[in-house]
Design a protein around this motif. Structure first.
Motif, mmCIF file in Angstrom:
data_model
loop_
_atom_site.group_PDB
_atom_site.id
_atom_site.type_symbol
_atom_site.label_atom_id
_atom_site.label_comp_id
_atom_site.label_asym_id
_atom_site.label_seq_id
_atom_site.Cartn_x
_atom_site.Cartn_y
_atom_site.Cartn_z
ATOM 1 N N VAL A 1 13.575 -6.512 21.281
ATOM 2 C CA VAL A 1 13.120 -6.005 19.991
ATOM 3 C C VAL A 1 13.043 -4.485 20.057
ATOM 4 C CG1 VAL A 1 11.833 -8.068 19.320
ATOM 5 C CG2 VAL A 1 10.709 -6.307 20.696
ATOM 6 N N ARG A 2 12.865 -3.889 18.901
ATOM 7 C CA ARG A 2 12.742 -2.434 18.816
ATOM 8 C C ARG A 2 11.677 -2.116 17.785
ATOM 9 N NH1 ARG A 2 18.157 0.336 17.488
ATOM 10 N NH2 ARG A 2 18.495 -0.057 19.723
ATOM 11 N N LEU A 3 10.840 -1.137 18.078
ATOM 12 C CA LEU A 3 9.786 -0.720 17.160
ATOM 13 C C LEU A 3 10.372 0.237 16.128
ATOM 14 C CD1 LEU A 3 6.713 -1.078 16.708
ATOM 15 C CD2 LEU A 3 6.406 1.049 17.980
ATOM 16 N N GLY A 4 10.736 -0.287 14.965
ATOM 17 C CA GLY A 4 11.381 0.546 13.959
ATOM 18 C C GLY A 4 12.854 0.705 14.250
ATOM 19 N N ALA A 5 13.509 1.538 13.452
ATOM 20 C CA ALA A 5 14.967 1.620 13.507
ATOM 21 C C ALA A 5 15.484 2.820 14.269
ATOM 22 C CB ALA A 5 15.531 1.645 12.079
ATOM 23 N N GLY B 1 11.493 -7.405 7.795
ATOM 24 C CA GLY B 1 12.436 -6.411 7.298
ATOM 25 C C GLY B 1 11.761 -5.103 6.937
ATOM 26 N N TRP B 2 10.772 -4.704 7.739
ATOM 27 C CA TRP B 2 9.984 -3.519 7.415
ATOM 28 C C TRP B 2 10.860 -2.280 7.305
ATOM 29 C CZ3 TRP B 2 4.969 -2.596 6.071
ATOM 30 C CH2 TRP B 2 4.567 -1.258 6.048
ATOM 31 N N ALA B 3 10.786 -1.622 6.159
ATOM 32 C CA ALA B 3 11.487 -0.361 5.955
ATOM 33 C C ALA B 3 10.679 0.514 5.008
ATOM 34 C CB ALA B 3 12.881 -0.610 5.384
ATOM 35 N N ASP B 4 9.363 0.289 4.987
ATOM 36 C CA ASP B 4 8.508 0.920 3.990
ATOM 37 C C ASP B 4 7.919 2.252 4.448
ATOM 38 O OD1 ASP B 4 8.136 -1.324 1.765
ATOM 39 O OD2 ASP B 4 8.129 -2.291 3.724
ATOM 40 N N ALA B 5 7.934 2.532 5.735
ATOM 41 C CA ALA B 5 7.376 3.782 6.253
ATOM 42 C C ALA B 5 7.770 3.929 7.706
ATOM 43 C CB ALA B 5 5.851 3.776 6.125
ATOM 44 N N PRO B 6 7.790 5.169 8.206
ATOM 45 C CA PRO B 6 8.033 5.370 9.642
ATOM 46 C C PRO B 6 6.974 4.644 10.466
ATOM 47 C CG PRO B 6 8.153 7.448 8.442
ATOM 48 C CD PRO B 6 7.613 6.447 7.485
ATOM 49 N N ILE B 7 7.394 4.200 11.647
ATOM 50 C CA ILE B 7 6.515 3.418 12.524
ATOM 51 C C ILE B 7 6.325 4.148 13.850
ATOM 52 C CG2 ILE B 7 6.183 1.209 13.690
ATOM 53 C CD1 ILE B 7 8.199 -0.021 11.791
ATOM 54 N N ALA C 1 0.813 -1.217 0.000
ATOM 55 C CA ALA C 1 0.000 0.000 0.000
ATOM 56 C C ALA C 1 0.845 1.266 0.000
ATOM 57 C CB ALA C 1 -0.932 -0.002 1.215
ATOM 58 N N ARG C 2 2.139 1.136 0.238
ATOM 59 C CA ARG C 2 3.065 2.273 0.246
ATOM 60 C C ARG C 2 2.578 3.416 1.158
ATOM 61 N NH1 ARG C 2 6.897 1.603 -3.567
ATOM 62 N NH2 ARG C 2 6.486 0.095 -5.240
ATOM 63 N N PRO C 3 2.409 3.119 2.437
ATOM 64 C CA PRO C 3 1.929 4.164 3.354
ATOM 65 C C PRO C 3 3.010 5.190 3.674
ATOM 66 C CG PRO C 3 2.499 2.202 4.584
ATOM 67 C CD PRO C 3 2.648 1.841 3.126
ATOM 68 N N ASP C 4 2.540 6.353 4.101
ATOM 69 C CA ASP C 4 3.461 7.380 4.608
ATOM 70 C C ASP C 4 3.818 7.122 6.065
ATOM 71 O OD1 ASP C 4 3.301 8.828 2.175
ATOM 72 O OD2 ASP C 4 1.456 9.801 2.858
ATOM 73 N N ARG C 5 2.944 6.392 6.759
ATOM 74 C CA ARG C 5 3.153 6.109 8.183
ATOM 75 C C ARG C 5 2.465 4.797 8.540
ATOM 76 N NH1 ARG C 5 4.425 9.502 12.272
ATOM 77 N NH2 ARG C 5 4.079 11.263 10.861
ATOM 78 N N LEU C 6 3.110 4.010 9.389
ATOM 79 C CA LEU C 6 2.509 2.794 9.921
ATOM 80 C C LEU C 6 2.304 2.982 11.419
ATOM 81 C CD1 LEU C 6 1.604 -0.187 9.759
ATOM 82 C CD2 LEU C 6 3.999 -0.825 10.175
ATOM 83 N N VAL C 7 1.081 2.823 11.856
ATOM 84 C CA VAL C 7 0.765 2.921 13.275
ATOM 85 C C VAL C 7 0.383 1.525 13.764
ATOM 86 C CG1 VAL C 7 -0.686 3.981 15.041
ATOM 87 C CG2 VAL C 7 -0.042 5.285 12.995
ATOM 88 N N VAL C 8 1.076 1.080 14.800
ATOM 89 C CA VAL C 8 0.822 -0.235 15.385
ATOM 90 C C VAL C 8 -0.021 -0.029 16.639
ATOM 91 C CG1 VAL C 8 1.845 -2.350 16.266
ATOM 92 C CG2 VAL C 8 3.061 -1.011 14.541
ATOM 93 N N VAL C 9 -1.174 -0.665 16.676
ATOM 94 C CA VAL C 9 -2.106 -0.513 17.794
ATOM 95 C C VAL C 9 -2.287 -1.872 18.465
ATOM 96 C CG1 VAL C 9 -4.418 0.199 18.494
ATOM 97 C CG2 VAL C 9 -3.311 1.306 16.534
#
Length: 252
Positions: free
Chosen positions: A79-83, A123-129, A43-51
């Protein structure tokens, strides 16, 4: 606006190191979660929000880089949420706080730690989290408002929604056997698979609480975020290993 969503269960047993010898029992659920994350990336999001559901200490916002751990489950795995990095201690972000005993920074609640693990595996690197922990008592109306606010923050928002259905499907389930559990879970799976916003809004919060369904509030946040988005749903997985209802679905 919301352009895609993935719904995944959040038991720490999804992490093979935690499940140990029982890891293969959730292989199908892990594979479905991986497929669901692929839909988010496409979907090429600008932002990923994890709820995800959270106890009191884990509620609220968790910025990118927030750390989580499975050490409480007997596994030396972090673990770490995003980089992005976040400070290890609150004093690092509050100049002049001082003190001989600085408070440690917040850590991810278990549901968001599982999400972070899934994202790392993908390997998520598609949008800020960023993450959001929501409490079981959060009323449906408030969940809907939170979802609307999330969806309105960027042109293209994606949600990764963590949560389990009932924990009362068998005699050995955490909540023992409750005859209301199977029908409740069936309706949840149908609603999530059909992207039925109205049905999610109408979930009975009291019944969900009695059935120990941790996903009720996160699912209703999703319902608020999806208003007017006209997304279609797909049910990728539905089962009740260990007597707990697990559902994986995608909206796009």
């Amino acid at each position: 606006m919301l352009v895609a969503a993935a719904v995944c269960p959040c038991p720490p047993l999804l992490v093979p190191a935690v499940a140990a010898g029982a890891a293969t029992e959730l292989d199908a659920a892990r594979a479905a979660c991986s497929d669901a994350l692929g839909v988010l990336a496409a979907a090429r999001p600008d932002r990923l929000v994890v709820v995800g559901p959270a106890e009191q200490s884990g509620r609220g916002a968790h910025p990118a880089g927030t750390r989580g751990s499975f050490r409480g489950f007997g596994v030396a795995l972090d673990v770490r949420l995003g980089a992005d990095e976040v400070p290890d201690r609150l004093d690092d972000v509050r100049p002049g706080a001082g003190g001989d005993d600085p408070k440690p920074a917040r850590v991810l609640p278990p549901s968001l730690a599982v999400a972070a693990w899934l994202l790392q595996q993908a390997g998520w690197a598609d949008a800020p989290i960023e993450g959001l922990g929501v409490g079981e008592p959060l009323a449906a109306e408030r969940c809907i408002r939170v979802g609307r606010e999330i969806a309105g923050r960027d042109d293209r928002v994606a949600l990764l929604v963590m949560g389990d259905a009932s924990a009362c499907r068998t005699l050995k389930a955490p909540g023992y056997l409750d005859e209301r559990a199977a029908p409740f879970d069936a309706e949840v799976a149908r609603a999530l698979g059909a992207a039925d916003v109205a049905a999610l809004r109408a979930l009975d919060a009291e019944l969900a609480y009695e059935l120990k369904a941790s996903g009720r509030a996160p699912w209703q946040v999703l319902a608020g975020a999806a208003e007017g988005a006209n997304l279609g749903g797909a049910l990728l997985y539905e089962d009740a290993p260990y007597g707990v209802g697990y559902v994986v679905a995608t909206w796009s």
